[in-house]
Design a protein around this motif. Structure first.
Motif, mmCIF file in Angstrom:
data_model
loop_
_atom_site.group_PDB
_atom_site.id
_atom_site.type_symbol
_atom_site.label_atom_id
_atom_site.label_comp_id
_atom_site.label_asym_id
_atom_site.label_seq_id
_atom_site.Cartn_x
_atom_site.Cartn_y
_atom_site.Cartn_z
ATOM 1 N N THR A 125 0.847 -1.187 0.000
ATOM 2 C CA THR A 125 0.000 0.000 0.000
ATOM 3 C C THR A 125 0.884 1.239 0.000
ATOM 4 O OG1 THR A 125 -1.700 -1.197 1.250
ATOM 5 C CG2 THR A 125 -1.834 1.208 1.232
ATOM 6 N N HIS A 137 0.037 -11.976 2.462
ATOM 7 C CA HIS A 137 -1.295 -12.514 2.741
ATOM 8 C C HIS A 137 -1.219 -14.036 2.882
ATOM 9 C CE1 HIS A 137 -3.355 -8.797 2.808
ATOM 10 N NE2 HIS A 137 -3.011 -8.471 1.575
ATOM 11 N N THR A 175 -14.215 -9.858 3.076
ATOM 12 C CA THR A 175 -14.625 -8.466 2.936
ATOM 13 C C THR A 175 -14.024 -7.873 1.674
ATOM 14 O OG1 THR A 175 -14.656 -8.264 5.352
ATOM 15 C CG2 THR A 175 -14.657 -6.216 4.081
ATOM 16 N N ASP A 178 -10.208 -6.328 1.122
ATOM 17 C CA ASP A 178 -9.406 -6.774 2.272
ATOM 18 C C ASP A 178 -9.035 -8.235 2.059
ATOM 19 O OD1 ASP A 178 -8.333 -7.556 4.689
ATOM 20 O OD2 ASP A 178 -9.986 -6.817 5.914
ATOM 21 N N SER A 180 -7.061 -10.129 3.904
ATOM 22 C CA SER A 180 -6.457 -10.690 5.110
ATOM 23 C C SER A 180 -7.183 -11.909 5.660
ATOM 24 C CB SER A 180 -6.364 -9.624 6.205
ATOM 25 O OG SER A 180 -7.662 -9.230 6.625
ATOM 26 N N ASP A 211 -7.235 -16.866 8.194
ATOM 27 C CA ASP A 211 -6.914 -15.438 8.199
ATOM 28 C C ASP A 211 -5.407 -15.266 8.388
ATOM 29 O OD1 ASP A 211 -6.345 -14.841 11.236
ATOM 30 O OD2 ASP A 211 -8.192 -16.008 11.202
#
Length: 279
Positions: A125, A137, A175, A178, A180, A211
């Motif tokens: 990011t 991830h 989500t 996202d 993660s 996760d």
């Protein structure tokens, strides 16, 4: 290229081990021509360094989604009694931790190098101020990531895997925007024709939910191959004893049994083996 605010940034991979990514600021003139004005390395020390980044993509939410290719066989790492039993492709990574590959012992190698730290999609990011933050991830699985590409729904990603006896994977995030946490699937190819290039039906084998935080906890605890699996003998006819499942991943035929409670860890740290065991 990542347009952020009124600036344009570029991320460049250097496919090696230890590896690097660099963030550059890019200027664009009135005719559209681009030129690089400054470049700096992205700090990966918080995630154990970077390993063999291959391709990259840009997510729908404008982050860089890179890769880590050709992770080491963790079983070979666990079973070795001398350095020459470990692929020397892995040796160079110890330099990242201040160990000289030319003079290291097997104990030195194992002390600093954890094969389960590498082989994941890597998201970076970038802020308008030019600060870059990387994240691996772990919930997306550990393979020889060629490319992870997120679909317009901002939840589904297809992940390609480079090599022989490897897979194609689909990840569905909990989500949107996202990566993660989510569900991971492996493509199953069921041959229907041998004419020409062949034809098949594709179905998706569910590898379960995980996760990043849970899998990172296992990595940080230095969970090893033998903590995840029991290993059985394969019969002369290629079958496994009751309770064991065959795997054709990682360049070897194996009979494996996931230890109780280790299913999620197996699916993310030994993604190919787990997918192969499930068919």
């Amino acid at each position: 290229f990542l347009p952020v605010g009124d600036k344009i940034y570029s991320i460049t991979h250097f496919e090696s081990r230890p590896a690097a990514m660099y963030l550059s600021t890019v200027a664009q003139d009135a005719d559209g021509a681009l030129s690089y004005t400054d470049t700096k390395p992205i700090d990966f020390s918080a995630v154990g360094g970077l390993w063999v980044p291959c391709a990259g993509s840009v997510t729908p939410w404008n982050t860089h989604l890179g890769s880590e290719e050709y992770p080491a066989d963790a079983r070979a790492h666990a079973e070795a009694t001398s350095l020459d039993q470990i692929d020397d492709y892995n040796y160079a990574m110890v330099a990242y931790f201040g160990v000289d590959p030319a003079t290291m012992s097997l104990d030195d190698y194992r002390r600093v190098y954890n094969p389960y730290q590498y082989g994941f999609p890597v998201e970076v990011t970038v802020t308008a101020e030019g600060e870059a933050t990387p994240a691996k991830h772990y919930s997306m699985g550990r393979i020889a990531v060629e490319l992870a590409n997120v679909m317009p729904d901002q939840k589904t990603a297809y992940i390609s895997d480079d090599g022989t006896n490897v897979g194609l994977f689909r990840y569905v995030a909990d989500t949107a925007g996202d990566l993660s946490a989510g569900q991971l699937f492996a493509a199953k190819w069921t041959q229907t024709s041998d004419e020409g290039a062949g034809a098949a039906d594709i179905s998706w084998v569910d590898l379960g939910h995980a996760d990043d935080a849970t899998i990172q906890k296992a990595i940080d605890a230095k969970v090893g191959f033998m903590d995840i699996f029991n290993v059985g003998e394969m019969g002369a006819d290629g079958t496994c004893a009751e309770g064991f499942l065959p795997s054709a991943a990682e360049g070897r035929a194996e009979c494996l049994q996931v230890k109780d409670g280790m299913e999620a860890v197996a699916s993310r740290l030994e993604t190919r083996r787990y997918a192969s065991m499930l068919g």
